[in-house]
Design a protein around this motif. Structure first.
Motif, PDB file in Angstrom:
ATOM      1  N   MET A 229      -4.854-102.032  -7.319  1.00  0.00           N
ATOM      2  CA  MET A 229      -4.414-102.256  -8.690  1.00  0.00           C
ATOM      3  C   MET A 229      -4.449-103.739  -9.045  1.00  0.00           C
ATOM      4  N   ILE A 230      -4.399-104.578  -8.029  1.00  0.00           N
ATOM      5  CA  ILE A 230      -4.562-106.024  -8.170  1.00  0.00           C
ATOM      6  C   ILE A 230      -5.321-106.512  -6.939  1.00  0.00           C
ATOM      7  N   GLY A 231      -5.540-107.839  -6.851  1.00  0.00           N
ATOM      8  CA  GLY A 231      -6.032-108.380  -5.605  1.00  0.00           C
ATOM      9  C   GLY A 231      -5.023-108.113  -4.501  1.00  0.00           C
ATOM     10  N   GLU A 232      -5.501-107.653  -3.350  1.00  0.00           N
ATOM     11  CA  GLU A 232      -4.607-107.194  -2.295  1.00  0.00           C
ATOM     12  C   GLU A 232      -4.981-107.815  -0.949  1.00  0.00           C
ATOM     13  N   TYR A 233      -4.152-107.507   0.050  1.00  0.00           N
ATOM     14  CA  TYR A 233      -4.421-107.834   1.443  1.00  0.00           C
ATOM     15  C   TYR A 233      -5.758-107.187   1.844  1.00  0.00           C
ATOM     16  N   PRO A 234      -6.585-107.913   2.608  1.00  0.00           N
ATOM     17  CA  PRO A 234      -6.381-109.284   3.059  1.00  0.00           C
ATOM     18  C   PRO A 234      -7.076-110.306   2.161  1.00  0.00           C
ATOM     19  N   ASN A 235      -6.517-111.508   2.081  1.00  0.00           N
ATOM     20  CA  ASN A 235      -7.276-112.674   1.638  1.00  0.00           C
ATOM     21  C   ASN A 235      -7.877-113.274   2.900  1.00  0.00           C
ATOM     22  N   LEU A 236      -9.177-113.141   3.053  1.00  0.00           N
ATOM     23  CA  LEU A 236      -9.816-113.487   4.323  1.00  0.00           C
ATOM     24  C   LEU A 236     -10.189-114.964   4.330  1.00  0.00           C
ATOM     25  N   PRO A 237      -9.443-115.794   5.068  1.00  0.00           N
ATOM     26  CA  PRO A 237      -9.731-117.231   5.056  1.00  0.00           C
ATOM     27  C   PRO A 237     -10.946-117.578   5.912  1.00  0.00           C
ATOM     28  N   PHE A 238     -11.502-118.747   5.671  1.00  0.00           N
ATOM     29  CA  PHE A 238     -12.581-119.257   6.514  1.00  0.00           C
ATOM     30  C   PHE A 238     -12.032-119.618   7.893  1.00  0.00           C
ATOM     31  N   HIS A 239     -12.896-119.525   8.901  1.00  0.00           N
ATOM     32  CA  HIS A 239     -12.532-119.972  10.246  1.00  0.00           C
ATOM     33  C   HIS A 239     -12.520-121.496  10.286  1.00  0.00           C
ATOM     34  N   VAL A 240     -11.485-122.064  10.895  1.00  0.00           N
ATOM     35  CA  VAL A 240     -11.378-123.506  11.082  1.00  0.00           C
ATOM     36  C   VAL A 240     -11.424-123.787  12.577  1.00  0.00           C
ATOM     37  N   GLU A 241     -12.426-124.545  12.992  1.00  0.00           N
ATOM     38  CA  GLU A 241     -12.610-124.829  14.418  1.00  0.00           C
ATOM     39  C   GLU A 241     -11.355-125.480  15.004  1.00  0.00           C
ATOM     40  N   GLY A 242     -10.937-124.933  16.157  1.00  0.00           N
ATOM     41  CA  GLY A 242      -9.783-125.492  16.838  1.00  0.00           C
ATOM     42  C   GLY A 242      -8.449-124.933  16.407  1.00  0.00           C
ATOM     43  N   TYR A 245      -7.036-118.056  14.385  1.00  0.00           N
ATOM     44  CA  TYR A 245      -7.262-117.344  13.128  1.00  0.00           C
ATOM     45  C   TYR A 245      -5.981-116.609  12.735  1.00  0.00           C
ATOM     46  N   PRO A 246      -5.561-116.677  11.471  1.00  0.00           N
ATOM     47  CA  PRO A 246      -4.237-116.167  11.094  1.00  0.00           C
ATOM     48  C   PRO A 246      -4.138-114.652  10.950  1.00  0.00           C
ATOM     49  N   LEU A 247      -5.270-113.934  10.883  1.00  0.00           N
ATOM     50  CA  LEU A 247      -5.221-112.490  10.637  1.00  0.00           C
ATOM     51  C   LEU A 247      -5.767-111.732  11.843  1.00  0.00           C
ATOM     52  N   ASP A 248      -4.914-110.984  12.507  1.00  0.00           N
ATOM     53  CA  ASP A 248      -5.302-110.172  13.652  1.00  0.00           C
ATOM     54  C   ASP A 248      -5.404-108.721  13.191  1.00  0.00           C
ATOM     55  N   ASP A 249      -6.540-108.377  12.599  1.00  0.00           N
ATOM     56  CA  ASP A 249      -6.700-107.058  11.991  1.00  0.00           C
ATOM     57  C   ASP A 249      -8.192-106.769  11.853  1.00  0.00           C
ATOM     58  N   GLU A 250      -8.539-105.590  11.332  1.00  0.00           N
ATOM     59  CA  GLU A 250      -9.937-105.210  11.210  1.00  0.00           C
ATOM     60  C   GLU A 250     -10.155-104.366   9.961  1.00  0.00           C
ATOM     61  N   PHE A 251     -11.414-104.241   9.573  1.00  0.00           N
ATOM     62  CA  PHE A 251     -11.790-103.375   8.457  1.00  0.00           C
ATOM     63  C   PHE A 251     -11.736-101.919   8.901  1.00  0.00           C
ATOM     64  N   VAL A 252     -11.239-101.065   8.004  1.00  0.00           N
ATOM     65  CA  VAL A 252     -11.147 -99.638   8.300  1.00  0.00           C
ATOM     66  C   VAL A 252     -11.682 -98.853   7.103  1.00  0.00           C
ATOM     67  N   PRO A 253     -12.181 -97.633   7.332  1.00  0.00           N
ATOM     68  CA  PRO A 253     -12.673 -96.817   6.210  1.00  0.00           C
ATOM     69  C   PRO A 253     -11.592 -96.598   5.156  1.00  0.00           C
ATOM     70  N   GLY A 254     -12.012 -96.655   3.908  1.00  0.00           N
ATOM     71  CA  GLY A 254     -11.095 -96.480   2.793  1.00  0.00           C
ATOM     72  C   GLY A 254     -10.616 -97.775   2.175  1.00  0.00           C
ATOM     73  N   MET A 255     -10.895 -98.905   2.824  1.00  0.00           N
ATOM     74  CA  MET A 255     -10.562-100.194   2.227  1.00  0.00           C
ATOM     75  C   MET A 255     -11.554-100.533   1.121  1.00  0.00           C
ATOM     76  N   VAL A 256     -11.080-101.212   0.101  1.00  0.00           N
ATOM     77  CA  VAL A 256     -11.947-101.815  -0.910  1.00  0.00           C
ATOM     78  C   VAL A 256     -11.805-103.325  -0.760  1.00  0.00           C
ATOM     79  N   PHE A 257     -12.953-103.998  -0.630  1.00  0.00           N
ATOM     80  CA  PHE A 257     -12.948-105.425  -0.318  1.00  0.00           C
ATOM     81  C   PHE A 257     -14.005-106.124  -1.160  1.00  0.00           C
ATOM     82  N   CYS A 258     -13.634-107.256  -1.759  1.00  0.00           N
ATOM     83  CA  CYS A 258     -14.540-108.023  -2.609  1.00  0.00           C
ATOM     84  C   CYS A 258     -15.039-109.251  -1.861  1.00  0.00           C
TER      85      CYS A 258
END
Length: 304
Positions: A229-242, A245-258
């Motif tokens: 209904m709005i922008g939702e989890y996750p906001n996928l940040p860029f990887h920063v060397e060193g 990574y802040p998100l320990d998760d994965e894509f699953v069927p049924g997600m909508v992602f832009c």
């Protein structure tokens, strides 16, 4: 909750009702997780003896997987929005203001029984760099790049979020415009190709298209984001060397992602915004927005 001007008193009544229901059905519970409530209501729940925690971690992960009915609603929302963008593009002419062009999109969406547009992200010419300028009174000139981010609420409160960049007028694109567009297109397609069921967010970030140094300071703030209904989890940040990574998760069927892409140039003072809305399926991804790219800005070898 309507307070009738007596926020604290009405919050106390509501909190007492909640406390009675919780204790009746669940016994004594020390902590309630709250997604969104006014401060007065949170204070009232604390006064009833509850500790309050943030429900966002649970709720955001629950909302990310859409029910079949929600997916059907999002498809209908997309159909209405794509139709409105087509009408806007057909109407786009040099000599129109940004506001006029944007109004063609909004008007067509509402006439097609859409609901609203939550931003005014249409910009032209020098307003395309840096990104996130909203439309205004600037008159669009022949040869201008014109960026649109739909940000539409189009059916049963479901969002639609894809972006395209157009070329105003009938003339050819300038070489630097084609370079910006082709890089944005390459970024979009590359990052889309990384996404699928079971793919970890960190793997996408680590393997994302490397934004050239001259565009890095003005790149989009994330690789992409969830949508409902709005922008939702996750906001996928860029990887920063060193850095971990802040998100320990994965894509699953049924997600909508832009998937987001913005490539801008301080030298030319222009930028290109592209974005596709994906549905994660059991076998891969489906691009939900059936909308073409600008042929005059895209070489033959890069068409999808």
């Amino acid at each position: 909750m309507s307070s009738n001007g007596f926020t604290a008193a009405e919050s106390a009544v509501m909190a007492n009702e909640i406390a009675s229901l919780v204790r009746e059905r669940c016994g004594e519970i020390g902590t309630l997780a709250v997604d969104s409530l006014p401060f007065a209501a949170v204070d009232a729940l604390r006064a009833e003896g509850f500790a309050i925690s943030d429900a966002d971690v649970l709720m955001s992960r629950t909302r990310r997987v859409k029910l079949p009915l929600e997916i059907a609603y999002m498809r209908e929302a997309m159909r209405r929005t794509v139709g409105a963008v087509r009408q806007m593009e057909d109407a786009l002419r040099p000599g129109m203001t940004e506001n006029e062009v944007w109004s063609r999109f909004v008007g067509a969406l509402i006439a097609g029984h859409g609901e609203l547009v939550s931003t005014r992200l249409l910009e032209s010419g020098p307003n395309t760099f840096p990104y996130f300028n909203e439309c205004g009174t600037r008159v669009i000139e022949a040869g201008d790049l014109v960026c649109l981010d739909t940000d539409a609420i189009a059916f049963e409160s479901c969002s639609v979020d894809f972006s395209r960049t157009f070329l105003a007028g009938d003339g050819p694109a300038r070489p630097q415009q084609r370079e910006l567009y082709q890089r944005a297109h390459e970024q979009l397609l590359h990052n889309t190709s990384l996404i699928g069921p079971g793919v970890e967010f960190e793997a996408v970030a680590r393997n994302a298209w490397p934004v050239p140094s001259e565009h890095r300071s003005s790149r989009y703030y994330c690789i992409g984001h969830g949508l409902g209904m709005i922008g939702e989890y996750p906001n996928l940040p860029f990887h920063v060397e060193g850095q971990p990574y802040p998100l320990d998760d994965e894509f699953v069927p049924g997600m909508v992602f832009c998937v987001e892409s913005y490539i801008g140039s301080s030298d030319s003072g222009e930028g290109v915004k592209l974005e596709d809305q994906l549905l994660i399926t059991d076998t891969g991804v489906e691009i939900m927005n059936d909308y073409p790219f600008e042929e005059r800005l895209l070489s033959q070898t890069q068409r999808r």
